[in-house]
Enzyme design. Sequence first.
Site, PDB file in Angstrom:
ATOM      1  N   ASP A 232      36.731  73.176  73.853  1.00  0.00           N
ATOM      2  CA  ASP A 232      36.648  73.529  75.475  1.00  0.00           C
ATOM      3  C   ASP A 232      35.124  73.980  75.798  1.00  0.00           C
ATOM      4  O   ASP A 232      34.318  74.370  74.905  1.00  0.00           O
ATOM      5  CB  ASP A 232      37.629  74.628  75.889  1.00  0.00           C
ATOM      6  CG  ASP A 232      38.073  74.454  77.175  1.00  0.00           C
ATOM      7  OD1 ASP A 232      37.215  73.856  78.110  1.00  0.00           O
ATOM      8  OD2 ASP A 232      39.118  75.055  77.710  1.00  0.00           O
TER       9      ASP A 232
HETATM   10  C1  BGC Z   1      38.078  73.883  81.508  1.00  0.00           C
HETATM   11  C2  BGC Z   1      38.313  72.525  80.788  1.00  0.00           C
HETATM   12  C3  BGC Z   1      37.421  71.574  81.418  1.00  0.00           C
HETATM   13  C4  BGC Z   1      35.851  72.217  81.055  1.00  0.00           C
HETATM   14  C5  BGC Z   1      34.882  71.094  81.361  1.00  0.00           C
HETATM   15  C6  BGC Z   1      36.601  74.340  80.841  1.00  0.00           C
HETATM   16  O1  BGC Z   1      36.304  75.458  81.603  1.00  0.00           O
HETATM   17  O2  BGC Z   1      38.986  74.784  80.729  1.00  0.00           O
HETATM   18  O3  BGC Z   1      39.561  72.027  81.098  1.00  0.00           O
HETATM   19  O4  BGC Z   1      37.684  70.311  81.081  1.00  0.00           O
HETATM   20  O5  BGC Z   1      35.833  73.532  81.387  1.00  0.00           O
HETATM   21  O6  BGC Z   1      34.599  71.533  83.009  1.00  0.00           O
END
Ligand code: BGC
Length: 807
Positions: A232
Amino acid sequence: MVTKTNITSLISQLTLRQKARLLNGVGMWQTKGYTEPYVPSIFMCDGPHGLRKQGQEQEGNINSSAYATCYPTACASASSWNVDIVRLIGESIGEEAKHEQVSIVLGPGVNIKRSPLCGRNFEYYSEDPYLAGRLANAWVNGVQSRKVGTSLKHFAVNGQEHRRMTIDTIVDERALREIYLSAFEYVVKNSQPSTIMAAYNKINGTSCTQNKYLLDTILRKEWKYKGAVVSDWGATYDIVQCIKNGMDLEMPYSYTYNTQALIDAVNCGEITEKELDHAVSNVLKLACEYKKYILSDYDTDYSALHAVAKECATECGVLVKNTDKALPLVSKEKVLFLGELAEKMRFQGAGSSHIRTQAVPSLIDALKFNNCKMIYAEGYRVDTDAVDMQLREEAIDLAKTCDKVVICCGLTDESEGEGYDRTHLLLPHNQVDLIEAVVALNKQVILVTFGGSPFIIPCVDQVKSVLCMYLAGQGVGEATQELLYGVKNPSGKLAESWPMRLEDTPCYQYYANTKRAVQLRESIFVGYRYYDTFNVPTQFCFGHGLSYTQFKYSAFNVKKNNKYNYTVSLTVKNVGKVAGKEVVQLYIANPDEAYIHAKRELKGFCKTDLLNPGEQQDIEFSLDERSFSYYDCATKCYCVAKGSYTIEIGSSLNDIRCNKTISVAGQTVVDVQDKYPSYFNKTEGVFTVSDQEFTDLVGAPLLEEKPFNKGEFTIFNCLDDMKDSFIKKTIIKRSINNELAKGYKENSAVVKMTVKSTKEIPLCSVTAMSNNEFTRNIVDAVINMANGKTVKGLACLVKKEKINDKY
Ligand code: BGC
């Protein structure tokens, strides 16, 4: 074609430095590419409900991205209980991704809704893993049918926003397997999503991104996952441990600190080049495969996609109450519509899944367009909780002149969003006040609700009807008008229970109220598994949803094919006066033995076609060994408990229409009632599990929830761990000011998310996530100062930065 030989040959041509650098992205969204030897770079973007494609200049502003279609969010699309609709959403997003030359869309989110308070519930499908898994699978198949990749997220047990980047989730193996992993398992085994996104949190002491049990033992070895594991964004804490334990790609770009750490680790033998190559190979396979499908010219018909968004939204609306046939409305009756939410519609959630849409037709626009006889008054404002006396009086005066009043109400953007959880289940005060005042006039009141998660519906006993629209994407205004006037017949059902009170939720005492570790003491008793088993009444039960017509179930039959394989069949007939669709649910009631178990569990569902009055449809379900199994921690596999099971067919969890009890062979269960009394105790009150029981269940001592002390701070701590200081306050102030400068209001979802993230992001991730605004030198300074080394800290601020990105 991407073959193993090609990849092996490509790896052999890359230097160690090039390989290490490949394991980190470029900027926010791209993978690293090279010209010599040629390695393609691919583009990823959020998110599950449409595309959030950002150009480089947009990267610092979460709501700024290319225009795209916003489809119903997961909480809404789950209410359709329609795999075809969810697949259609996936296909449509795949189409837009092709047009935008995006290779991987970061979704779907398949985390289980543990508490209605989770700020990000709108991005998740259900409290039930069977339903969540089937729907997510349809979405993945839809996107991947367009040769666009997906990222199944957030792997795993990411059930709260509070301290999401560092919280240690303590979960017992049985709940982990049956509740939190099984939706992931279903999607991985059935559609091999091109990537899996490893979550921010820890599970039982180890971060998901460096959790060998999760990423290697379970994901790769047990489930045979073949794709790439992506962190993530900002979830790479110790890059060497991540790569050694099964993560492949760190996102976003982390300014070469982690690349250098990997090179150093290979050179000193902490990680072997073979281990590194394993991750490199997964990244190369991904990039080479998906680059092939990029077309320079791919057209998309956005008006057709808007029609899809609207069609999907009508499938998602759930009619949870309808007395005296108050709905559907009749076009010639004069109806008063109240509530600013009817005009400033809430159709999506806040955070990384935010879609920048073209103009979205509101409910009021749709009513006008369809020449509905209506009056509209705001009644309250959405940007405040405070009652506006003038708007209130105007609304009440108008209500006195109308027989039917439709009040639009719900959660506002500020009440829920990524990065922060709610603290209560109430609607804003001004909305509750208006509903109470109108109800007191003895009018026929109809509520239309919006929001990503359950809340307490004001005056639910007095209002005639409630239509729950969740956050249904950009077609929501038109869809609501069609459902209210019976142009379309509501066919959604709740994919989650709506509790009566916060105190009734099984994790009430154990949710988002700690800094180091959260204990999932309710174990497998999540959602209806708790309310149903422990006889706790709800506002609306799992699977509930009404229609303007009625359905009759008949010809129910259970046929045994072999030991655990059964075919269950029935006929559903529309016996009402208008066309409609029914969601038929199959539950299995477990044997009444002394092992920990839920009373009943969902094991099948099916949405009928649109049935005209008098029309009927035959439905068939197949059950197999897994349908009757529970995860047995002793043997580490799914087993069947010997006993009597009841196969039930229902229109909802509390509306079972047919059933048959069968005797199933299996293992004799061990009586654990004395060891775990809380899981059997059905007396009223807040659900409580003793320390001893939970310690026994997880098989490890519980961590002490103690404060963080001077001297112990490292790069893995966050500002929230530290006492207030000048530098801490300055950093937080600066991030708020950055957002205010972009035009966001102080109480907006974006500012709320930013403040929480700034406080809670571990310092190792802050450089990457702030686009190097908070440099490693600032990070070192903060840590030194928190540890009481002020002079050393100040010295860090004047050091030269060590970024070396020559590859
Ligand atoms: C979120 C993800 C997301 C990623 C990119 C993260 O903070 O938890 O779900 O895909 O950011 O934006």
